[in-house]
Design a protein around this motif. Structure first.
Motif, PDB file in Angstrom:
ATOM      1  N   SER A 161     -40.962 -38.900 109.657  1.00 29.22           N
ATOM      2  CA  SER A 161     -41.011 -38.803 111.152  1.00 29.22           C
ATOM      3  C   SER A 161     -42.369 -39.105 111.625  1.00 29.22           C
ATOM      4  CB  SER A 161     -40.125 -37.930 111.749  1.00 29.22           C
ATOM      5  OG  SER A 161     -40.338 -36.850 111.188  1.00 29.22           O
ATOM      6  N   SER A 162     -43.366 -38.587 110.589  1.00 27.25           N
ATOM      7  CA  SER A 162     -44.830 -38.543 111.293  1.00 27.25           C
ATOM      8  C   SER A 162     -45.350 -40.079 111.210  1.00 27.25           C
ATOM      9  CB  SER A 162     -45.617 -37.606 110.260  1.00 27.25           C
ATOM     10  OG  SER A 162     -45.768 -37.927 108.971  1.00 27.25           O
ATOM     11  N   TYR A 163     -44.713 -41.108 110.630  1.00 31.82           N
ATOM     12  CA  TYR A 163     -45.190 -42.459 110.472  1.00 31.82           C
ATOM     13  C   TYR A 163     -44.663 -43.218 111.662  1.00 31.82           C
ATOM     14  CZ  TYR A 163     -46.873 -41.659 105.756  1.00 31.82           C
ATOM     15  OH  TYR A 163     -47.349 -41.261 104.469  1.00 31.82           O
ATOM     16  N   ILE A 164     -43.833 -42.626 112.457  1.00 31.91           N
ATOM     17  CA  ILE A 164     -43.176 -43.511 113.506  1.00 31.91           C
ATOM     18  C   ILE A 164     -44.162 -44.083 114.423  1.00 31.91           C
ATOM     19  CG2 ILE A 164     -42.419 -41.670 115.067  1.00 31.91           C
ATOM     20  CD1 ILE A 164     -39.454 -43.311 114.785  1.00 31.91           C
ATOM     21  N   ASN A 165     -45.064 -43.490 114.695  1.00 34.35           N
ATOM     22  CA  ASN A 165     -46.195 -43.880 115.725  1.00 34.35           C
ATOM     23  C   ASN A 165     -47.015 -45.063 115.055  1.00 34.35           C
ATOM     24  OD1 ASN A 165     -46.772 -43.303 118.284  1.00 34.35           O
ATOM     25  ND2 ASN A 165     -48.088 -41.990 117.784  1.00 34.35           N
ATOM     26  N   LYS A 166     -47.080 -45.402 114.101  1.00 36.80           N
ATOM     27  CA  LYS A 166     -47.633 -46.502 113.069  1.00 36.80           C
ATOM     28  C   LYS A 166     -47.133 -47.642 113.473  1.00 36.80           C
ATOM     29  CE  LYS A 166     -50.371 -43.707 110.329  1.00 36.80           C
ATOM     30  NZ  LYS A 166     -50.801 -43.279 108.728  1.00 36.80           N
ATOM     31  N   LYS A 167     -47.689 -48.641 114.371  1.00 39.26           N
ATOM     32  CA  LYS A 167     -47.084 -49.811 114.644  1.00 39.26           C
ATOM     33  C   LYS A 167     -46.437 -50.706 113.509  1.00 39.26           C
ATOM     34  CE  LYS A 167     -47.875 -50.865 118.716  1.00 39.26           C
ATOM     35  NZ  LYS A 167     -48.429 -49.872 119.757  1.00 39.26           N
ATOM     36  N   PHE A 168     -47.109 -50.849 112.493  1.00 38.88           N
ATOM     37  CA  PHE A 168     -46.546 -51.778 111.697  1.00 38.88           C
ATOM     38  C   PHE A 168     -45.366 -51.199 110.484  1.00 38.88           C
ATOM     39  CE2 PHE A 168     -50.760 -53.471 112.858  1.00 38.88           C
ATOM     40  CZ  PHE A 168     -50.268 -54.616 113.362  1.00 38.88           C
ATOM     41  N   VAL A 169     -45.458 -49.994 110.496  1.00 41.59           N
ATOM     42  CA  VAL A 169     -44.210 -49.563 109.757  1.00 41.59           C
ATOM     43  C   VAL A 169     -43.196 -48.779 110.633  1.00 41.59           C
ATOM     44  CG1 VAL A 169     -45.693 -48.954 107.952  1.00 41.59           C
ATOM     45  CG2 VAL A 169     -45.449 -47.228 109.479  1.00 41.59           C
ATOM     46  N   LYS A 170     -43.189 -48.745 111.811  1.00 36.58           N
ATOM     47  CA  LYS A 170     -42.425 -48.236 112.869  1.00 36.58           C
ATOM     48  C   LYS A 170     -40.856 -48.742 112.526  1.00 36.58           C
ATOM     49  CE  LYS A 170     -42.227 -48.253 117.589  1.00 36.58           C
ATOM     50  NZ  LYS A 170     -42.778 -48.502 118.874  1.00 36.58           N
ATOM     51  N   LYS A 171     -40.829 -49.820 112.403  1.00 35.48           N
ATOM     52  CA  LYS A 171     -39.433 -50.359 112.070  1.00 35.48           C
ATOM     53  C   LYS A 171     -38.818 -49.911 110.837  1.00 35.48           C
ATOM     54  CE  LYS A 171     -40.932 -54.867 110.194  1.00 35.48           C
ATOM     55  NZ  LYS A 171     -40.525 -56.082 110.108  1.00 35.48           N
ATOM     56  N   TYR A 172     -39.697 -49.936 109.779  1.00 35.23           N
ATOM     57  CA  TYR A 172     -39.065 -49.457 108.537  1.00 35.23           C
ATOM     58  C   TYR A 172     -38.676 -47.769 108.638  1.00 35.23           C
ATOM     59  CZ  TYR A 172     -41.929 -53.485 106.875  1.00 35.23           C
ATOM     60  OH  TYR A 172     -42.246 -54.589 106.757  1.00 35.23           O
ATOM     61  N   VAL A 173     -39.452 -47.397 109.277  1.00 39.35           N
ATOM     62  CA  VAL A 173     -39.314 -45.752 109.533  1.00 39.35           C
ATOM     63  C   VAL A 173     -37.836 -45.686 110.391  1.00 39.35           C
ATOM     64  CG1 VAL A 173     -40.281 -43.488 110.679  1.00 39.35           C
ATOM     65  CG2 VAL A 173     -41.873 -44.993 109.751  1.00 39.35           C
ATOM     66  N   SER A 174     -37.810 -46.326 111.407  1.00 37.75           N
ATOM     67  CA  SER A 174     -36.648 -45.813 112.165  1.00 37.75           C
ATOM     68  C   SER A 174     -35.197 -46.238 111.246  1.00 37.75           C
ATOM     69  CB  SER A 174     -36.181 -46.628 113.362  1.00 37.75           C
ATOM     70  OG  SER A 174     -37.510 -47.552 113.643  1.00 37.75           O
ATOM     71  N   CYS A 175     -35.552 -47.324 110.178  1.00 36.99           N
ATOM     72  CA  CYS A 175     -34.574 -47.905 109.341  1.00 36.99           C
ATOM     73  C   CYS A 175     -34.030 -46.657 108.447  1.00 36.99           C
ATOM     74  CB  CYS A 175     -34.482 -49.153 108.774  1.00 36.99           C
ATOM     75  SG  CYS A 175     -33.731 -49.374 107.311  1.00 36.99           S
ATOM     76  N   LEU A 176     -35.262 -46.248 107.890  1.00 40.32           N
ATOM     77  CA  LEU A 176     -35.265 -45.154 106.857  1.00 40.32           C
ATOM     78  C   LEU A 176     -34.580 -44.036 107.294  1.00 40.32           C
ATOM     79  CD1 LEU A 176     -38.363 -45.830 104.819  1.00 40.32           C
ATOM     80  CD2 LEU A 176     -36.212 -45.898 104.039  1.00 40.32           C
ATOM     81  N   LEU A 177     -35.077 -43.504 108.696  1.00 37.21           N
ATOM     82  CA  LEU A 177     -34.412 -42.204 109.201  1.00 37.21           C
ATOM     83  C   LEU A 177     -32.931 -42.104 109.327  1.00 37.21           C
ATOM     84  CD1 LEU A 177     -37.143 -41.699 112.045  1.00 37.21           C
ATOM     85  CD2 LEU A 177     -36.736 -40.066 110.206  1.00 37.21           C
ATOM     86  N   GLU A 178     -32.372 -43.416 109.223  1.00 41.85           N
ATOM     87  CA  GLU A 178     -30.938 -43.319 109.215  1.00 41.85           C
ATOM     88  C   GLU A 178     -30.316 -42.742 108.093  1.00 41.85           C
ATOM     89  OE1 GLU A 178     -29.197 -44.075 112.022  1.00 41.85           O
ATOM     90  OE2 GLU A 178     -30.811 -44.937 113.120  1.00 41.85           O
ATOM     91  N   GLY A 179     -30.969 -42.955 107.014  1.00 42.18           N
ATOM     92  CA  GLY A 179     -30.298 -42.601 105.682  1.00 42.18           C
ATOM     93  C   GLY A 179     -30.772 -41.496 105.182  1.00 42.18           C
ATOM     94  N   LYS A 180     -30.413 -41.061 104.046  1.00 45.55           N
ATOM     95  CA  LYS A 180     -31.177 -40.149 103.279  1.00 45.55           C
ATOM     96  C   LYS A 180     -31.042 -40.177 101.807  1.00 45.55           C
ATOM     97  CE  LYS A 180     -26.585 -37.159 103.994  1.00 45.55           C
ATOM     98  NZ  LYS A 180     -26.348 -36.184 104.686  1.00 45.55           N
ATOM     99  N   ILE A 181     -32.048 -39.400 101.023  1.00 44.77           N
ATOM    100  CA  ILE A 181     -32.121 -39.463  99.701  1.00 44.77           C
ATOM    101  C   ILE A 181     -31.238 -38.678  99.019  1.00 44.77           C
ATOM    102  CG2 ILE A 181     -33.614 -38.752  97.811  1.00 44.77           C
ATOM    103  CD1 ILE A 181     -35.905 -39.263  99.221  1.00 44.77           C
ATOM    104  N   LEU A 182     -30.213 -39.382  98.176  1.00 40.58           N
ATOM    105  CA  LEU A 182     -29.247 -38.519  97.452  1.00 40.58           C
ATOM    106  C   LEU A 182     -29.519 -38.057  96.268  1.00 40.58           C
ATOM    107  CD1 LEU A 182     -26.361 -41.234  98.544  1.00 40.58           C
ATOM    108  CD2 LEU A 182     -26.735 -38.860  99.386  1.00 40.58           C
ATOM    109  N   VAL A 183     -29.810 -39.049  95.280  1.00 42.58           N
ATOM    110  CA  VAL A 183     -30.443 -38.492  94.042  1.00 42.58           C
ATOM    111  C   VAL A 183     -31.667 -39.458  93.384  1.00 42.58           C
ATOM    112  CG1 VAL A 183     -28.402 -37.177  93.150  1.00 42.58           C
ATOM    113  CG2 VAL A 183     -28.553 -39.736  92.819  1.00 42.58           C
ATOM    114  N   SER A 184     -32.278 -38.920  92.711  1.00 38.91           N
ATOM    115  CA  SER A 184     -33.356 -39.671  92.073  1.00 38.91           C
ATOM    116  C   SER A 184     -33.027 -39.568  90.337  1.00 38.91           C
ATOM    117  CB  SER A 184     -34.692 -39.498  92.353  1.00 38.91           C
ATOM    118  OG  SER A 184     -35.399 -40.066  91.518  1.00 38.91           O
ATOM    119  N   SER A 185     -33.410 -40.678  89.583  1.00 42.00           N
ATOM    120  CA  SER A 185     -33.422 -40.439  88.004  1.00 42.00           C
ATOM    121  C   SER A 185     -34.822 -40.264  87.569  1.00 42.00           C
ATOM    122  CB  SER A 185     -33.083 -41.892  87.617  1.00 42.00           C
ATOM    123  OG  SER A 185     -34.198 -42.900  87.822  1.00 42.00           O
ATOM    124  N   LYS A 186     -34.996 -39.957  86.498  1.00 36.58           N
ATOM    125  CA  LYS A 186     -36.315 -39.666  85.790  1.00 36.58           C
ATOM    126  C   LYS A 186     -37.234 -41.016  86.063  1.00 36.58           C
ATOM    127  CE  LYS A 186     -35.197 -40.833  81.371  1.00 36.58           C
ATOM    128  NZ  LYS A 186     -34.291 -40.998  79.978  1.00 36.58           N
TER     129      LYS A 186
END
Ligand SMILES: [Zn+2]
Length: 602
Positions: free
Chosen positions: A481-506
Motif C-alpha cells: 500500500s505504500s506504493y499506491i501514491n506512485k502514478k505509474f504503478v497505482k493501477k497495479y497496486v490496486s489490483c494486487l491489493l485485492e488479492g493475497k499471497i497464499l503459498v510460494s515454492s522454493k
C-alpha cells in the motif's frame, strides 16, 4: 511501455468526454463566465469520468492559449505539464494512499506562495472519502478561508462518508452513470482505431455488462484484445465468462449446453444467477410461461444459497432437471460444510514446518492467508462417505418423496457427486499465460517465447512449498500500500491489493489468490505488461512469478493436492520460460535480434 486503452483514449478536452452533458455545461459556463469556485466535488460510480473531467477543467482554467474557447489547447506549457503530471500548480493527490493529512496541512502554507507561472493553484484529490478525520478538519479549515487563487477539485464514489461541513463548502457535481449507448459509442471509436473486427451486437453487449462504467467497459475490451482483435459473442463468452442474452436463450433450451457452460465457467455465479432471474422475469412478463418453474427454483436458490461453489453445484443440479427442495438444500449444505472443512485442512503447512523457522508463528501465517483453524482431522474419505450421509439427510421430517422420486433424486445427487470429483480436475482457472516475446523479421514472425501455466504448475508450488520464502513474500507484500501514491504503478497496486499471497515454492513461484473472476481477469491483463513485471520485481526484491487463482479454486486445488499426496503421486512441472521475461532477458534478446524483437502486449 504502452498505456492501457483507458489511458490511451482518455479524453483531453470537454468535447471528447462521453455523456455528462449537464456537468460539462456547468463547468464550461464557469470557465466562459470566469466564475470559478474554490471547491468542486465530482461524485459518481467508478469509471464515469470524475478525475478526467477534473483534469480537463484544471487544464482549461490554467491554459495559456484558450482565448475564447472553453477547451484547453493541450499545447501550451501549462497543458503539457498537466498532461505529463509534472505541473507544480496542478497537484494530484490520492487520498486513499496515506489519508493525506500532511499534504492538506501543507496546502495552506504552500498556497500562500504565489503560483509559479499559472493563474491558479489547483489540487485534484481523488477518493476524498478516504481522508482521515484530521485530514478532513484540515481541509475544512482551508475551505473556510481559501487562499486566493486556489481551487480544490475533489472526487469520490462515496459522498455519504464526507462530513456535512465540508460538503456545504463545495459545488457538488453528480456524475451520471453512462448509458449503454454512450459507452457503445466510445467502444466503437476505440475498436475502429485499434483495427478490430467486430459486430455491433458484440460491442453493445460489452457496453451492457459494464453497468454504466466506461472504464470497466474499456477494460473488458482490453482483456478481449489481449486474446484477439476479433469480437463476437462467442469469444466474449469464452474470454470474459459471461453469457449474452442471445446465447442465454439458446442455452436455456439446451440443458446439456447450459450445464457445460456452468461447469466450465469462471464467472461470478451470484451475478450469473441474477442475470438469469432478470432474463426469465422479462420472459414471463412477455407472456412466455414455460420458464415459470425454473424461475421459482432460481429465486429459491438465490435466497437460500450464498456460497459461490455451492451455487454452481446447485445451478447444475437445477439444469440437469432437478428442482430446489429442502432435502436437496440439506444435502448441498452438507457439501458446503465439507468444502469449508477441506479448506481448513491445510496439514501440508504443518508437515513442512520441519523446516524449523523459529521466528515464524505458523498460526499467524495460516490465519492471515488461508483462514483455517485447528480442525485438521478431516480425511479425504469424507467424500467417499458421501452417499451414506446423503441418505441420512434425505430421510428427514415428513418425507414428501415417493420411492420413485427418491430414486431420481439419488441419481441426481450421484451425478453431483461425480461432478464434484471430476470438476476438481477440469474446472480450475489455470490457463494462465506468461509473457510473450515475438521476434519479427520484416513481416515474418520468427519465434515466440511464451509459456502457458497449467494445473500441474500450480500443484508443483504446493509440492515444493517453502515456508521461509512464503513468509518473506508476505512480509514484503505488506508494503504494497505504500506504493499506491506512485502514478505509474497505482493501477497495479490496486489490483494486487485485492488479492493475497497464499503459498510460494522454493523457486519463488507464488500462488496468488483473487476473490472474483473480474479481478482475476484484470490481473491476467496486467500480468503481461512490462511495468507490472518490473513493479513486482521491485516489490518482492527478486524475480517472482505470481500464479493467480480464484479463492474458490484454491480449495479445489488443495483437494487435488491432498489426494495426490495421499497416493504418493508427486507432481513436478517446471515453468519453462526463464523464470519470467524481465527487462534483463529482453535486453539479452535485443542484443541478439535488435529491432526484430517485438514485445507483445506490453
Ligand atoms: Zn493550453
Amino acid at each position: 511501455m504502452t498505456n492501457s486503452l483507458y489511458i490511451k483514449y482518455r479524453p483531453k478536452n470537454f468535447d471528447q468526454v462521453s455523456g455528462q452533458k449537464i456537468i460539462k455545461q456547468i463547468l464550461i459556463n464557469s470557465i466562459l463566465e470566469n466564475k470559478i469556485n474554490h471547491g468542486y466535488l465530482f461524485y459518481g460510480i467508478r469509471g464515469v469520468g470524475k478525475t478526467t473531467l477534473a483534469r480537463i477543467f484544471a487544464k482549461s482554467i490554467n491554459c495559456k492559449n484558450r482565448n475564447e474557447s472553453y477547451n484547453p489547447c493541450n499545447n501550451c506549457d501549462s497543458c503539457n505539464e498537466i498532461n505529463n503530471f509534472s505541473s507544480f500548480d496542478v497537484i494530484e493527490i490520492d487520498a486513499a494512499s496515506n489519508n493525506g493529512v500532511d499534504e492538506i496541512r501543507d496546502i495552506k502554507d504552500k498556497s500562500n506562495y504565489s503560483t509559479t507561472k499559472s493563474l491558479y493553484k489547483i489540487y485534484i484529490i481523488d477518493e476524498i472519502h478516504m481522508l482521515s478525520k484530521s485530514a478532513f478538519n484540515a481541509l475544512l479549515k482551508t475551505l473556510e478561508e481559501p487562499p486566493e487563487k486556489t481551487i480544490f477539485l475533489l472526487a469520490t464514489t462515496e459522498i455519504n462518508k464526507i462530513p456535512e461541513t465540508v460538503l456545504s463548502r463545495l459545488i457538488i457535481l453528480n456524475l451520471e452513470t453512462l448509458s449503454e449507448k454512450e459507452i457503445f459509442a466510445k467502444l466503437n471509436e476505440i475498436a475502429i482505431k485499434e483495427n478490430a473486427s467486430f459486430s455491433d451486437d458484440s460491442l453493445k453487449y460489452v457496453a451492457k455488462i459494464a453497468n454504466g462504467s466506461l472504464r470497466d467497459a474499456i477494460s473488458y475490451l482490453e482483456t478481449i484484445f489481449l486474446y484477439s482483435k476479433e469480437l463476437n459473442e462467442e469469444k466474449i463468452t469464452k474470454i470474459l465468462g459471461i453469457l449474452p442474452d442471445s446465447l442465454l436463450e439458446k442455452y436455456l433450451d439446451n440443458k446439456e449446453k447450459m450445464v457445460n457452460f456452468v461447469q466450465k465457467s469462471e464467472i461470478d455465479f451470484k451475478n450469473f444467477l441474477l442475470i438469469l432471474i432478470n432474463y426469465l422475469t422479462d420472459q414471463i412478463l412477455e407472456g412466455n410461461l414455460k420458464y415459470q418453474k425454473l424461475l421459482n427454483n432460481l429465486i429459491n436458490l438465490s435466497i437460500n444459497v450464498k456460497d459461490p461453489y455451492l451455487l454452481k453445484l446447485s445451478l447444475i443440479n437445477i439444469f440437469i432437471g432437478g428442482s430446489y427442495s429442502k432435502e436437496k438444500e440439506t444435502f448441498l449444505n452438507k457439501e458446503a460444510e465439507k468444502l469449508v472443512e477441506e479448506k481448513e485442512d491445510y496439514d501440508f503447512l504443518e508437515q513442512k514446518e520441519t523446516d524449523n523457522i523459529n521466528d515464524l508463528n505458523n498460526d499467524e501465517l495460516i490465519d492471515d492467508n488461508v483462514n483455517l483453524d485447528e480442525n485438521d482431522d478431516i480425511e479425504d474419505e469424507k467424500i467417499s462417505s458421501l452417499s451414506t450421509e446423503k441418505e441420512e439427510s434425505l430421510i428427514i421430517d415428513d418425507d414428501p418423496l415417493s420411492s420413485q422420486e427418491r430414486e431420481i433424486e439419488e441419481a441426481k445427487t450421484k451425478e453431483i457427486e461425480n461432478f464434484i470429483l471430476e470438476s476438481k480436475f477440469n474446472n480450475l482457472n489455470t490457463d494462465f499465460e506468461i509473457k510473450k516475446i515475438k521476434i519479427t523479421e520484416g513481416k515474418d514472425e520468427k519465434s515466440v517465447i511464451t509459456d502457458f501455466v497449467n494445473i500441474k504448475h500450480y500443484l508443483t508450488v504446493l509440492f515444493e512449498f517453502d515456508k521461509k520464502k512464503t513468509q518473506k513474500f508476505i512480509d514484503r507484500f505488506n508494503y504494497l500500500s505504500s506504493y499506491i501514491n506512485k502514478k505509474f504503478v497505482k493501477k497495479y497496486v490496486s489490483c494486487l491489493l485485492e488479492g493475497k499471497i497464499l503459498v510460494s515454492s522454493k523457486d519463488s513461484i507464488i500462488i496468488f489468490g483473487l476473490p472474483n473472476s473480474q479481478q482475476y481477469t484484470t490481473f491476467k491483463a496486467f500480468s503481461l505488461e512490462e511495468g507490472f513485471l518490473n513493479f513486482i520485481k521491485e516489490l518482492f526484491g527478486e524475480n517472482v512469478i505470481l500464479l493467480p487463482i480464484l479463492s474458490s479454486d484454491w480449495n479445489k486445488l488443495n483437494l487435488i493436492y491432498k489426494k495426490l499426496r495421499a497416493e504418493d503421486k508427486k507432481v513436478v512441472e517446471r515453468i519453462k520460460i526463464d523464470q519470467i521475461v524481465n527487462q534483463e532477458i529482453i535486453d539479452k534478446y535485443k542484443k541478439i535480434f535488435g529491432d526484430k524483437l517485438e514485445i507483445i502486449n506490453t
